[in-house]
Structure formats: structure tokens, C-alpha cells
Write an enzyme that holds these catalytic residues in place. Structure first.
Site, PDB file in Angstrom:
ATOM      1  N   HIS A  59       0.765  -4.862   0.791  1.00 46.41           N
ATOM      2  CA  HIS A  59       0.861  -3.721   1.309  1.00 46.41           C
ATOM      3  C   HIS A  59       0.854  -3.657   2.968  1.00 46.41           C
ATOM      4  CE1 HIS A  59       0.054  -1.855  -2.153  1.00 46.41           C
ATOM      5  NE2 HIS A  59      -0.157  -0.553  -1.946  1.00 46.41           N
ATOM      6  N   GLU A 103       2.292   0.450   6.192  1.00 45.41           N
ATOM      7  CA  GLU A 103       1.943   1.866   5.760  1.00 45.41           C
ATOM      8  C   GLU A 103       0.573   2.280   6.819  1.00 45.41           C
ATOM      9  OE1 GLU A 103      -0.783   2.314   2.448  1.00 45.41           O
ATOM     10  OE2 GLU A 103       0.160   4.215   1.768  1.00 45.41           O
ATOM     11  N   ASP A 134       1.247   6.186  -6.324  1.00 43.38           N
ATOM     12  CA  ASP A 134      -0.039   6.951  -7.019  1.00 43.38           C
ATOM     13  C   ASP A 134       0.393   8.108  -7.705  1.00 43.38           C
ATOM     14  OD1 ASP A 134      -2.041   4.976  -5.884  1.00 43.38           O
ATOM     15  OD2 ASP A 134      -1.328   5.584  -3.909  1.00 43.38           O
ATOM     16  N   HIS A 160       0.061   1.763  -8.732  1.00 42.89           N
ATOM     17  CA  HIS A 160      -1.201   1.341  -8.910  1.00 42.89           C
ATOM     18  C   HIS A 160      -1.478   1.748 -10.453  1.00 42.89           C
ATOM     19  CE1 HIS A 160      -1.599   0.028  -4.942  1.00 42.89           C
ATOM     20  NE2 HIS A 160      -0.749   0.730  -4.457  1.00 42.89           N
TER      21      HIS A 160
HETATM   22  N1  ADE Z   1      -4.438   1.560  -3.230  1.00 46.27           N
HETATM   23  C1  ADE Z   1      -3.785   2.756  -3.932  1.00 46.27           C
HETATM   24  N2  ADE Z   1      -2.599   3.409  -3.375  1.00 46.27           N
HETATM   25  C2  ADE Z   1      -2.634   2.817  -1.939  1.00 46.27           C
HETATM   26  C3  ADE Z   1      -2.072   3.011  -0.908  1.00 46.27           C
HETATM   27  N3  ADE Z   1      -0.976   3.945  -0.918  1.00 46.27           N
HETATM   28  N4  ADE Z   1      -2.225   2.233   0.292  1.00 46.27           N
HETATM   29  C4  ADE Z   1      -3.220   1.221   0.190  1.00 46.27           C
HETATM   30  N5  ADE Z   1      -3.980   0.838  -0.916  1.00 46.27           N
HETATM   31  C5  ADE Z   1      -3.604   1.376  -1.967  1.00 46.27           C
HETATM   32 ZN    ZN Z   2       0.600   1.121  -3.041  1.00 48.49          ZN
END
Ligand code: ADE
Ligand code: ZN
Length: 337
Positions: A196, A199, A277, A19
Site C-alpha cells: 500500500h 494512498e 473495502d 481486504h
Molecule cells: N486496510 C484496509 N483498508 C485499507 C486502506 N484503504 N488503506 C490502508 N490499509 C487498509
Molecule cells: Zn487496501
């Protein structure tokens, strides 16, 4: 034999799940904040030493730090710096994710222009080749999603690779139906589609991503491992899983031994390895992320190269770029025998 660190440093690398919001150095944000007459909540060195308790906390903090970027030229600089930092550690190609909902001060058209210019500048002075996807949030409406896709079509540049979606699925519940039309339209326009899922959602989120959002790739996808039939499908269809081990161990798995990286590799899943991140994970480099994955899942060097090849095959890039990346990896493998 060379050390694992030397091997990983030399290996040509490809990253598909990072990101851009989570790559902004504290010192740079401090400069930007001062131009607005504001100051950071902590010293630049400590900015990211926050205790995000969970994904929602973390996403709220992202909104806050993005607000320090006041002008499009500053975002251009962030993109240029990212491209240069990638090149310094041997990343040949990276796809960053940018979520316009974190950037209410800029229109999507401004975001596309600023990132394109930053990545162009970075590559022109020796940076990595970078592209980006624009990301929806799970909290947006169907109309907002469709509007974003139409803006992407109208403002398209060669660096705009696709559409993604992120955010906390545990809070919103299933949203596949709401975003089906936007993802379908993005596909018609020739954009890549990455989601995504698996998760903050379990196997049902992964199924939705495939069946309703027509995902070409999954960001994370790891919780698919809770359902053997789904893993079998992901392997059969060779759906790329953009796995982020350090991020998952920080935000998702209280018990690290439950992380399924080794099981997914053994099952033959199309795994890529990524940072997600970096600033929030202690200025994590991709090289360090790969070292941790190698250590955690006892990955062989061949497996580590294969993950890079999988990423090259899964990239939303043109065929000439893909061939260049795969050639670099073949040449690298030949240095090992
Ligand atoms: N935006 C930034 N990092 C994220 C993550 N790990 N899961 C969902 N949205 C995100
Ligand atoms: Zn992510």
C-alpha cells in the site's frame, strides 16, 4: 449493443486488492458475536453504516469487527463465503489481503490454515479461485516483520501468494528501511510483494515501495500522479497499480475531480480496478466498482477488458492459472465482434 451492466456482468473478472476483513457480512458477525456472548454495537444491517472520519478511525473499527470472529472455523467460513460471492458475480480469480494485526486471537499459522481451508472449500463447490497475501502493519517492528515472513515460509500453502503491507503511512512516516529485510527475504522465498503506497503517502511512499521494498505491485499508487517523473517510471516499468476508485473517493479525495484514474490510463500505466473495502462501501460488488470507474473516467469497453488482462498478468498465481484467465478474457473479447 448490450448495456454496460450486462457487459460488466458477463466479463470474466480478476481482483487483486480486497481486504478480507472488509468482506464479512454483518449477519455472519452477529452469529459469531452471540457465540461469544457478545453483541454487535449496531444491528447487523447497520453495522457498516459508521462514520469513519479517516483511515485511522477506519482501521480501529476493523480491529473491533475482527474480534467477533472467535474460532478458526468461523474465519474459514468467511473465506468460503467470499469465494462463493466472487463466483456469483463472475470473478474468476481473487487475491484477498489479510492483516494478522487485526486478528490477535489467532496465530499467523492458524490464519494461513483457516484461509486455505475456506478457499479450498469454496472452490470445491463452484467458488472463485482465491489466494491471499498476509499484510504487515506500518506500526510493526523489523523483528515482527521478519518473524511473519519466516512463519509464511514454514506454513506455506499454494493459496498463500505473498506479502503485503498496509495501514496509515501518514501516521508512521517512512518505514521502507524498517521493512526492507522482510520484503527482501519474502522475495528470496518466491513470495509476491505488494505494498500500500501512494494512498496515505505521496510520491515518496511509492518510491520507497519500489526502491526499498522491491514491490512487484502497488496497492493504490494513485498519488504517484503528483509527480510526472514517477508516473513515467511506473509506465516504463509497467508496475501494476491496484486502483480502488470508490475507496479513494470515500477516504482520500475530497474533490473527486482530482482523482487521477483517467490521467493514469492515458499515460499508459498498468491499472487494475478493485474494491478495497466492500462492506464499508455499501456492500460494493466488483461489477459496480467497474461501472463506477467506467462512468467516472469515461472508460471504453476495451479499456475495461485491458484492466482485467493487466490484473491477470499481475496476479501472484501459477502460469497455468494465468493462461486460463487470459484465455477467458480473449474468448470474452471475441464475443463482442
Ligand atoms: N486496510 C484496509 N483498508 C485499507 C486502506 N484503504 N488503506 C490502508 N490499509 C487498509
Ligand atoms: Zn487496501
Amino acid at each position: 449493443m448490450e448495456s454496460l451492466t450486462q457487459f460488466l456482468t458477463r466479463m470474466p473478472k480478476v481482483e487483486l486488492h480486497v481486504h478480507l476483513e472488509s468482506t464479512m457480512p454483518g449477519e455472519l458477525l452477529d452469529q459469531f458475536a452471540r457465540r461469544q456472548g457478545r453483541s454487535l454495537p449496531r444491528s447487523p444491517q447497520d453495522l457498516y453504516r459508521c462514520s469513519a472520519e479517516d483511515l485511522s478511525d477506519f482501521l480501529a473499527f476493523l480491529d473491533r469487527i475482527c474480534s467477533y470472529v472467535g474460532r478458526p472455523e468461523e474465519l474459514t467460513l468467511v473465506a468460503e463465503r467470499f469465494s462463493l460471492a466472487c463466483a456469483r458475480e463472475g470473478i474468476l480469480y481473487a487475491e484477498a489481503i489479510l492483516n494478522p494485526t487485526h486478528w490477535s486471537q489467532f496465530s499467523p499459522a492458524q490464519l494461513i490454515a483457516a484461509l486455505t481451508e475456506g478457499f479450498d472449500r469454496g472452490q470445491a463447490v463452484g467458488g472463485a479461485q482465491c489466494a491471499f497475501t498476509l499484510s504487515l502493519s506500518r506500526t510493526q517492528t523489523e523483528a515482527e516483520a521478519l518473524r511473519l515472513v519466516e512463519t509464511m515460509a514454514a506454513c506455506r500453502t499454494p493459496r498463500l501468494a505473498g506479502l503485503s503491507i498496509d495501514g496509515n503511512e501518514a501516521l508512521t512516516g517512512p518505514t521502507g528501511r524498517r521493512f526492507h529485510a522482510a520484503f527482501h527475504r519474502a522475495g528470496q522465498l518466491g513470495f509476491g510483494r505488494t505494498v500500500h503506497a501512494g494512498e496515505s503517502s505521496g510520491p515518496e511512499g511509492v518510491r520507497e515501495a519500489l526502491d526499498l521494498l522491491e514491490a512487484d505491485r502497488l496497492d493504490h499508487g494513485v498519488r504517484a500522479a503528483e509527480d510526472p517523473a514517477l508516473v513515467e517510471r511506473l509506465v516504463r516499468q509497467q508496475i501494476p497499480l491496484n486502483v480502488c476508485l470508490s475507496s479513494n473517493l470515500a477516504l482520500l479525495y475530497r474533490d473527486p475531480t482530482r482523482h487521477p484514474l483517467r490521467r493514469l490510463l492515458d499515460a499508459g500505466a498498468a491499472v487494475t480496478l478493485n474494491r478495497d473495502d466492500p462492506t464499508f462501501l455499501g456492500d460494493l460488488t466488483l461489477t459496480e466498482e467497474l461501472r463506477r470507474a467506467a462512468d467516472f473516467a469515461a472508460m471504453t469497453r476495451e479499456e475495461l477488458i485491458r484492466c482485467q488482462e493487466t490484473a491477470a498478468r499481475a496476479a501472484f498465481c501459477d502460469e497455468a492459472t494465468r493462461a486460463r484467465l487470459l484465455r477467458a478474457l480473449t474468448a470474452f473479447r471475441q464475443t463482442l465482434v
